[in-house]
Enzyme design. Structure first.
Site, PDB file in Angstrom:
ATOM      1  N   PRO A 290      34.401  57.193  66.519  1.00 42.60           N
ATOM      2  CA  PRO A 290      35.181  56.176  66.662  1.00 42.60           C
ATOM      3  C   PRO A 290      36.900  56.412  66.257  1.00 42.60           C
ATOM      4  O   PRO A 290      36.658  57.040  65.074  1.00 42.60           O
ATOM      5  CB  PRO A 290      34.748  55.076  65.875  1.00 42.60           C
ATOM      6  CG  PRO A 290      34.048  55.809  64.825  1.00 42.60           C
ATOM      7  CD  PRO A 290      33.507  57.084  65.430  1.00 42.60           C
ATOM      8  N   GLY A 291      37.912  56.084  66.771  1.00 43.26           N
ATOM      9  CA  GLY A 291      39.057  56.305  66.395  1.00 43.26           C
ATOM     10  C   GLY A 291      39.773  54.969  66.281  1.00 43.26           C
ATOM     11  O   GLY A 291      40.079  54.543  65.150  1.00 43.26           O
ATOM     12  N   ARG A 292      40.072  54.386  67.284  1.00 44.72           N
ATOM     13  CA  ARG A 292      40.564  53.081  67.393  1.00 44.72           C
ATOM     14  C   ARG A 292      40.009  52.061  66.516  1.00 44.72           C
ATOM     15  O   ARG A 292      40.526  51.174  65.829  1.00 44.72           O
ATOM     16  CB  ARG A 292      40.603  52.654  69.027  1.00 44.72           C
ATOM     17  CG  ARG A 292      41.258  51.218  69.116  1.00 44.72           C
ATOM     18  CD  ARG A 292      41.113  50.772  70.578  1.00 44.72           C
ATOM     19  NE  ARG A 292      40.988  51.870  71.720  1.00 44.72           N
ATOM     20  CZ  ARG A 292      42.270  52.231  72.292  1.00 44.72           C
ATOM     21  NH1 ARG A 292      43.340  51.654  71.794  1.00 44.72           N
ATOM     22  NH2 ARG A 292      42.208  53.305  72.992  1.00 44.72           N
ATOM     23  N   ARG A 329      52.230  52.119  74.266  1.00 43.44           N
ATOM     24  CA  ARG A 329      51.006  51.982  74.854  1.00 43.44           C
ATOM     25  C   ARG A 329      51.478  50.886  75.904  1.00 43.44           C
ATOM     26  O   ARG A 329      50.738  50.842  77.045  1.00 43.44           O
ATOM     27  CB  ARG A 329      50.057  51.458  74.095  1.00 43.44           C
ATOM     28  CG  ARG A 329      49.304  52.777  73.117  1.00 43.44           C
ATOM     29  CD  ARG A 329      48.201  52.266  72.259  1.00 43.44           C
ATOM     30  NE  ARG A 329      46.989  52.023  72.989  1.00 43.44           N
ATOM     31  CZ  ARG A 329      46.588  50.824  73.285  1.00 43.44           C
ATOM     32  NH1 ARG A 329      47.139  49.855  72.719  1.00 43.44           N
ATOM     33  NH2 ARG A 329      45.631  50.561  74.229  1.00 43.44           N
ATOM     34  N   TYR A 333      50.123  52.080  79.606  1.00 46.43           N
ATOM     35  CA  TYR A 333      49.174  51.539  80.438  1.00 46.43           C
ATOM     36  C   TYR A 333      48.860  50.099  80.176  1.00 46.43           C
ATOM     37  O   TYR A 333      47.634  49.479  80.190  1.00 46.43           O
ATOM     38  CB  TYR A 333      47.969  52.397  80.159  1.00 46.43           C
ATOM     39  CG  TYR A 333      47.635  52.901  78.829  1.00 46.43           C
ATOM     40  CD1 TYR A 333      47.645  54.322  78.672  1.00 46.43           C
ATOM     41  CD2 TYR A 333      47.240  52.154  77.785  1.00 46.43           C
ATOM     42  CE1 TYR A 333      47.216  54.871  77.589  1.00 46.43           C
ATOM     43  CE2 TYR A 333      47.005  52.768  76.715  1.00 46.43           C
ATOM     44  CZ  TYR A 333      46.936  54.182  76.540  1.00 46.43           C
ATOM     45  OH  TYR A 333      46.799  54.662  75.043  1.00 46.43           O
ATOM     46  N   CYS A 360      66.515  53.148  76.620  1.00 47.86           N
ATOM     47  CA  CYS A 360      67.202  52.745  77.844  1.00 47.86           C
ATOM     48  C   CYS A 360      66.357  53.064  78.975  1.00 47.86           C
ATOM     49  O   CYS A 360      66.300  53.913  79.791  1.00 47.86           O
ATOM     50  CB  CYS A 360      68.396  53.803  78.261  1.00 47.86           C
ATOM     51  SG  CYS A 360      69.609  53.500  76.926  1.00 47.86           S
ATOM     52  N   TYR A 389      46.983  55.130  67.919  1.00 43.07           N
ATOM     53  CA  TYR A 389      47.756  55.485  69.003  1.00 43.07           C
ATOM     54  C   TYR A 389      49.186  54.807  69.157  1.00 43.07           C
ATOM     55  O   TYR A 389      49.637  54.564  70.050  1.00 43.07           O
ATOM     56  CB  TYR A 389      47.041  55.074  70.425  1.00 43.07           C
ATOM     57  CG  TYR A 389      45.645  55.765  70.301  1.00 43.07           C
ATOM     58  CD1 TYR A 389      45.674  57.190  70.492  1.00 43.07           C
ATOM     59  CD2 TYR A 389      44.432  54.969  70.323  1.00 43.07           C
ATOM     60  CE1 TYR A 389      44.137  57.510  70.554  1.00 43.07           C
ATOM     61  CE2 TYR A 389      43.205  55.424  70.177  1.00 43.07           C
ATOM     62  CZ  TYR A 389      43.137  56.878  70.294  1.00 43.07           C
ATOM     63  OH  TYR A 389      41.744  57.399  70.140  1.00 43.07           O
TER      64      TYR A 389
HETATM   65  C1  LIG Z   1      40.014  59.790  72.038  1.00 43.01           C
HETATM   66  C2  LIG Z   1      38.477  60.410  71.622  1.00 43.01           C
HETATM   67  C3  LIG Z   1      37.671  59.519  70.834  1.00 43.01           C
HETATM   68  C4  LIG Z   1      38.278  58.240  69.990  1.00 43.01           C
HETATM   69  O1  LIG Z   1      38.218  57.192  71.021  1.00 43.01           O
HETATM   70  P1  LIG Z   1      38.572  55.907  70.589  1.00 43.01           P
HETATM   71  O2  LIG Z   1      38.741  55.007  71.787  1.00 43.01           O
HETATM   72  O3  LIG Z   1      39.927  55.839  69.605  1.00 43.01           O
HETATM   73  O4  LIG Z   1      37.467  55.573  69.733  1.00 43.01           O
HETATM   74  C5  LIG Z   1      36.537  60.225  70.267  1.00 43.01           C
HETATM   75  N1  LIG Z   1      36.215  61.341  71.098  1.00 43.01           N
HETATM   76  C6  LIG Z   1      36.838  61.979  71.908  1.00 43.01           C
HETATM   77  C7  LIG Z   1      36.253  63.254  72.443  1.00 43.01           C
HETATM   78  C8  LIG Z   1      37.975  61.612  72.245  1.00 43.01           C
HETATM   79  O5  LIG Z   1      38.655  62.217  73.196  1.00 43.01           O
END
Ligand SMILES: *Cc1c(COP(=O)(O)O)cnc(C)c1O
Length: 438
Positions: A290-292, A329, A333, A360, A389
């Site tokens: 997980p990132g987000r 963002r 998108y 601009c 992000y």
């Molecule tokens: C972007 C990415 C993540 C994280 O995605 P989230 O939507 O931020 O949780 C994890 N693994 C890989 C390989 C990614 O490209």
């Protein structure tokens, strides 16, 4: 609700985060300002870790591409997580922050030889190999180093998660990974097994981002377990690790319905366990990325409101002192955000406005159609869930210096990223003599 972690509305009717009035933060650090709620960030790490640990052996690897700097890497290391990096720059940051190399997973669809050497030199835990070219390249570089390298293969399962087309990655027509459905994935496995310096430990998939429905995880995990059984049958190779990627969705605006980390854990872990039993396989170690879900809700951005433009009968534009340079963002998108006026956080909304940046580009918008209290120049706009992000996708378009970032916790605010200066913008500019002497 967008108030997460330690955010609340205080007695003065101001937005507070980490025990500090956001107006104090603005006074001390200026705007635009990225603010990271340390306690919120740590809680997100723990929630995910605990949710999966309840079901069995699992590892949470934070996707650093969502928010990466020295302080964030340090916190994530302290929480005992592993780390995903996708470039030499992210790897360099993590190593400098003292992140244990063996807990780093190195991704990327086009790692260059220098990045691979850097990863092998550092001794990263796993390299996630994306394609045949990389298998050969990695094997030959590993020969130079004289030791074996633990790898996983990125598999493209052909699953479409319901998300924006640029952030969905698991579908067949994608630049990432070995395609499962046309035999390429099995060929990749065989090539990996036959690479003398590579030790295939696991498989990886990542089907997209901002996913609310857990069904694609269930479905894809089942497909991967079936593939693991086929691998064992065809090659005798056992697969001990299954990395199911990231993508767990968060709340940005009304209409977003994020699940609980428990839902994600249940979907993945029960599928892995059931299918292992069904195919007679060892239950693999599950890795999530997980990132987000970790960094997103922990961050807000504070802006000062400047100019206005009313298009009669159509729309009222309100401009802030940042924009697509600190949050691309919406422009990229069509992402949606919630916000409030930090200095009028206890007031009822009375008007619908659209929040524009100062670049601009007509597309330089942060929020279309948001209800706010009476907006005046000088008000402070707080945009929520900007931890992920935003900074990592930021730019110097129009030569705007990047904002500062502060880490707040229990009444303390510490700068973790300096505000860029005009001098910073010129740091790498060079003027050849022949231009000066004309
Ligand atoms: C972007 C990415 C993540 C994280 O995605 P989230 O939507 O931020 O949780 C994890 N693994 C890989 C390989 C990614 O490209």
């Amino acid at each position: 609700m967008f108030l997460t972690g330690t955010m609340k509305i205080n007695d003065q009717g101001h937005l507070e985060i980490g025990g500090i009035d956001t107006l104090e933060l603005v006074k001390d650090f200026g705007t635009p300002l990225w603010v990271i709620d340390e306690e919120g960030l740590r809680r997100n790490c723990r929630m995910l870790k605990e949710a999966f640990a309840r079901w069995g052996d699992s590892v949470v690897a934070y996707a650093s591409k969502s928010l990466c700097n020295m302080a964030i890497c340090t916190i994530v290391a302290q929480e005992g997580l592993s780390l995903d990096v996708v470039s030499g720059g992210e790897l360099f940051t993590a190593l400098l922050a003292g992140f244990p190399a063996e807990k780093i997973l190195f991704h990327g669809n086009n790692k260059d030889p220098e990045e691979i050497r850097m990863a092998l030199q550092a001794g990263v835990g796993r390299i996630i190999v994306d394609n045949f070219h990389e298998l050969e390249l990695l094997n030959s570089i590993a020969e130079e180093y004289g030791h074996d390298v633990d790898i996983m293969l990125r598999i493209t399962p052909g699953v479409e998660a319901h998300t924006h087309e640029y952030i969905q990655t698991g579908q067949i027509d994608s630049k990432f990974g070995f395609t499962l459905t046309d035999g390429q994935a099995m060929e990749g496995v065989k090539a990996a097994v036959n690479s003398p310096k590579l030790n295939l430990t696991g498989l990886h998939y990542h089907i997209g981002s901002q996913i609310f429905d857990m069904e694609p995880f269930r479905h894809t995990t089942a497909l991967m377990m079936k593939f693991i059984a086929q691998i064992k049958e065809e090659t005798g190779q056992e697969i001990y690790e299954l990395d199911v990627g990231g993508g767990f969705g968060i709340f940005y605006t009304q209409g977003d319905r994020p699940g609980n980390p428990e839902d994600w854990a249940e979907a993945v872990m029960t599928t892995v366990q059931e299918k292992a039993r069904y195919y007679g396989l060892t239950v693999p170690l599950v890795i999530i990325e997980p990132g987000r879900a970790i960094s997103g809700p922990a961050g807000i951005t504070l802006y000062t409101i400047g100019s206005f433009k009313e298009v009669t009968g159509i729309r009222k534009y309100i401009a802030v002192d940042g924009g697509m340079t600190d949050n691309i963002r919406t422009a990229l998108y069509g992402a949606q955000y919630s916000a409030l006026l930090a200095n009028k956080a206890d007031q009822q909304p009375v008007e619908t406005v659209s929040i524009a940046g100062k670049c601009c580009e007509s597309g330089d918008m942060l929020i279309w159609d948001i209800r706010l209290p009476q907006v005046e120049s000088g008000d402070i706009l707080a945009v929520f869930a900007t931890g992920a992000y935003n900074y990592t996708m930021s730019s110097n378009y129009n030569r705007l210096p990047r904002p500062a970032m502060v880490l707040v916790n229990q009444g303390c605010a510490d700068l973790i990223l300096k505000r860029e200066t005009y001098a910073d913008l010129l740091r790498n500019d060079l003027l050849p003599d022949r231009l000066k002497n004309r």
